[in-house]
Structures are given as C-alpha cells and as structure tokens.
Design an enzyme around this catalytic site. Structure first.
Site, PDB file in Angstrom:
ATOM      1  N   GLY A 153       7.236  -5.940  16.375  1.00 11.06           N
ATOM      2  CA  GLY A 153       7.180  -4.595  15.811  1.00 11.06           C
ATOM      3  C   GLY A 153       5.948  -3.791  16.194  1.00 11.06           C
ATOM      4  O   GLY A 153       5.632  -2.797  15.531  1.00 11.06           O
ATOM      5  N   SER A 154       5.275  -4.171  17.287  1.00  8.38           N
ATOM      6  CA  SER A 154       4.057  -3.422  17.629  1.00  8.38           C
ATOM      7  C   SER A 154       4.383  -1.980  18.043  1.00  8.38           C
ATOM      8  O   SER A 154       3.615  -1.064  17.753  1.00  8.38           O
ATOM      9  CB  SER A 154       3.260  -4.134  18.725  1.00  8.38           C
ATOM     10  OG  SER A 154       3.897  -4.021  19.970  1.00  8.38           O
ATOM     11  N   ASN A 155       5.518  -1.779  18.702  1.00 12.17           N
ATOM     12  CA  ASN A 155       5.902  -0.398  19.045  1.00 12.17           C
ATOM     13  C   ASN A 155       6.233   0.399  17.790  1.00 12.17           C
ATOM     14  O   ASN A 155       5.884   1.574  17.687  1.00 12.17           O
ATOM     15  CB  ASN A 155       7.092  -0.390  20.015  1.00 12.17           C
ATOM     16  CG  ASN A 155       6.656  -0.600  21.450  1.00 12.17           C
ATOM     17  OD1 ASN A 155       6.091   0.295  22.058  1.00 12.17           O
ATOM     18  ND2 ASN A 155       6.887  -1.798  21.975  1.00 12.17           N
ATOM     19  N   ILE A 157      24.325  -2.687  20.707  1.00  8.47           N
ATOM     20  CA  ILE A 157      24.714  -1.560  19.843  1.00  8.47           C
ATOM     21  C   ILE A 157      26.238  -1.403  19.913  1.00  8.47           C
ATOM     22  O   ILE A 157      26.788  -1.252  21.003  1.00  8.47           O
ATOM     23  CB  ILE A 157      24.014  -0.269  20.327  1.00  8.47           C
ATOM     24  CG1 ILE A 157      22.502  -0.381  20.150  1.00  8.47           C
ATOM     25  CG2 ILE A 157      24.538   0.962  19.606  1.00  8.47           C
ATOM     26  CD1 ILE A 157      22.028  -0.413  18.718  1.00  8.47           C
ATOM     27  N   HIS A 160      12.594  -0.737  27.828  1.00  8.30           N
ATOM     28  CA  HIS A 160      12.797  -2.046  28.461  1.00  8.30           C
ATOM     29  C   HIS A 160      11.564  -2.364  29.306  1.00  8.30           C
ATOM     30  O   HIS A 160      11.114  -1.509  30.092  1.00  8.30           O
ATOM     31  CB  HIS A 160      14.058  -2.014  29.331  1.00  8.30           C
ATOM     32  CG  HIS A 160      14.399  -3.363  29.863  1.00  8.30           C
ATOM     33  ND1 HIS A 160      15.089  -4.307  29.131  1.00  8.30           N
ATOM     34  CD2 HIS A 160      14.114  -3.953  31.046  1.00  8.30           C
ATOM     35  CE1 HIS A 160      15.223  -5.403  29.841  1.00  8.30           C
ATOM     36  NE2 HIS A 160      14.641  -5.224  31.012  1.00  8.30           N
ATOM     37  N   GLU A 211       3.468   0.807  26.964  1.00  9.97           N
ATOM     38  CA  GLU A 211       4.547   1.160  26.032  1.00  9.97           C
ATOM     39  C   GLU A 211       4.005   2.004  24.876  1.00  9.97           C
ATOM     40  O   GLU A 211       4.589   3.037  24.526  1.00  9.97           O
ATOM     41  CB  GLU A 211       5.214  -0.110  25.484  1.00  9.97           C
ATOM     42  CG  GLU A 211       5.979  -0.877  26.542  1.00  9.97           C
ATOM     43  CD  GLU A 211       6.809  -2.021  25.982  1.00  9.97           C
ATOM     44  OE1 GLU A 211       7.701  -2.465  26.683  1.00  9.97           O
ATOM     45  OE2 GLU A 211       6.560  -2.478  24.843  1.00  9.97           O
TER      46      GLU A 211
HETATM   47  C1  GAR Z   1       8.704  -4.633  24.046  1.00 10.71           C
HETATM   48  O1  GAR Z   1       7.961  -5.055  25.164  1.00 10.71           O
HETATM   49  C2  GAR Z   1      10.003  -4.002  24.499  1.00 10.71           C
HETATM   50  O2  GAR Z   1       9.888  -3.316  25.717  1.00 10.71           O
HETATM   51  C3  GAR Z   1      10.881  -5.222  24.655  1.00 10.71           C
HETATM   52  O3  GAR Z   1      10.568  -6.013  23.542  1.00 10.71           O
HETATM   53  C4  GAR Z   1       9.186  -5.840  23.228  1.00 10.71           C
HETATM   54  C5  GAR Z   1       9.074  -5.589  21.742  1.00 10.71           C
HETATM   55  O4  GAR Z   1       7.720  -5.661  21.345  1.00 10.71           O
HETATM   56  N1  GAR Z   1      12.290  -4.863  24.687  1.00 10.71           N
HETATM   57  C6  GAR Z   1      13.179  -5.574  25.344  1.00 10.71           C
HETATM   58  O5  GAR Z   1      12.908  -6.593  25.971  1.00 10.71           O
HETATM   59  C7  GAR Z   1      14.605  -5.007  25.288  1.00 10.71           C
HETATM   60  N2  GAR Z   1      15.462  -5.656  26.215  1.00 10.71           N
HETATM   61  P1  GAR Z   1       7.303  -5.208  19.875  1.00 10.71           P
HETATM   62  O6  GAR Z   1       8.258  -5.903  18.892  1.00 10.71           O
HETATM   63  O7  GAR Z   1       5.899  -5.710  19.707  1.00 10.71           O
HETATM   64  O8  GAR Z   1       7.404  -3.725  19.819  1.00 10.71           O
END
Ligand code: GAR
Length: 187
Positions: free
Chosen positions: A11-13, A87, A103, A173
């Site tokens: 969940g950092s994003n 989805i 991604h 990101e």
């Molecule tokens: C992120 O790097 C995102 O780009 C990736 O999961 C990570 C989630 O990080 N998404 C995928 O791989 C989708 N296929 P987070 O939970 O720390 O935000």
C-alpha cells in the site's frame, strides 16, 4: 471528482496518493478497497479517515458489493495501486476509460498474468536488461493490455540488486502517480 483506490499489498502507493490529495481542492479520495484484510492500504485509509471496503475474490466475482459501494460514493475514477485481482467485465462496462493501473515494467514487456511485484524485477535482472520502468495504462478485460497513458524509464546499473531496483521503481511510482490521477480527472 471522487476517486477510489484499490490495492492488495503493502500500500505504499495508496499512502502516497492519500497524502498528496489530502487537501486537494478538486479531487477527493473517497474510498479505499482491498481484497487483502492485511493490506497496508486499509491502515493508511483509516489514518486519513477515508472509508474502506474489504471484499474477497469470490465477492468481487459473484456479487455487486464493490460496484454498488463505488456507485454509493459517486466514484468517477478507479485507481489500481498494486491490485492483483482481475477486474470483472461488468466494471469495465460501467467505468469505461475510467480505470487506471500502474505496472512496474515497460509494457508490453514483462506483463500478463503472474507478472507482478518482485517476479517482474527478478526476471528483468536475470535477463540483464539495461532499462526497465513503469507504465500507466487504462484497464481492459485482459491483464496489462489496456491503452497506455504514460511510461517512464529506469536505467539499471552494473551492480543493480533486487532491492536497489525496487527502490528506484517505487520512487518513480510515488513521484508520478498523483499527477497521472490529476491529468485523468481533468480529461
Ligand atoms: C507497485 O510496484 C505496482 O506497480 C505493482 O505492485 C506494487 C505495489 O506496491 N503492481 C503490479 O505489479 C500490477 N501488476 P505498493 O503496494 O507498495 O503500492
């Protein structure tokens, strides 16, 4: 504009997006949803007093619980931030051109089912790639195949490790996703 964030992992994003939009004049993060009760995204949402919804994979596939909650919150844009379930098509019909995903590779490279998180970066490293990056794209019925919105590169060093690469990808990101959301909300 009301935005919903969906996440499955750390969940950092989500944390970064919640922080960026906390006092935004036009865009409100109105809901955070997750299929993983342990996702950090739910904790961050609570910290920012944003309503949350937990649902199982089965509920997503066979009920309208998420779709009706999105409608109840008047959601205009769905933002996937490390959301690992497919989805359902009913969502894609209801939110045409209004679902965005991030991604961590330069699609179409290293996309598709099973390509997420560390799997991608380990494959990039073992293939001795010189460049990787991140992709923002609209979501359609196939994994990682919707129209590309924007891509940003990351250059690999000779001594790049999984951890250093993940760090660079995450930084990029966090620096880009809020602006992509603003751009889509203004379209
Ligand atoms: C992120 O790097 C995102 O780009 C990736 O999961 C990570 C989630 O990080 N998404 C995928 O791989 C989708 N296929 P987070 O939970 O720390 O935000």
């Amino acid at each position: 504009m009301n935005v919903a964030l969906l996440a499955s992992g750390k969940g950092s994003n989500v944390e970064n997006i919640l922080c960026y939009f906390r006092n935004h004049s036009k865009i409100k993060i109105a809901l955070v949803g997750s299929n993983n009760p342990k996702s950090g995204a739910l904790i961050y949402a609570n910290n920012y007093s944003v309503p949350t919804l937990e649902f199982s994979k089965k509920e997503l596939e066979t009920t309208t619980i998420l779709l009706s909650t999105l409608n109840n919150h008047d959601i205009d844009l769905i933002v996937l931030a490390g959301f690992l379930l497919k989805i359902p098509e009913s969502f894609i019909d209801s939110f045409k051109g209004k679902i965005v995903n991030i991604h961590p590779s330069l699609l179409p490279k290293y996309g598709g089912k099973g390509m997420y998180g560390d799997h991608i970066h380990k494959t990039v490293l073992s293939n001795n790639e010189k460049t990787t990056g991140i992709t923002f794209h609209y979501v359609n019925e196939n994994y990682d195949e919707g129209k590309i919105i924007a891509q940003f590169p990351v250059f690999l060093e000779e001594n790049e490790t999984l951890s250093s690469l993940k760090g660079k990808i995450s930084q990029l990101e966090w620096s880009k996703y809020p602006f992509i959301i603003e751009r889509l909300c203004n379209e």
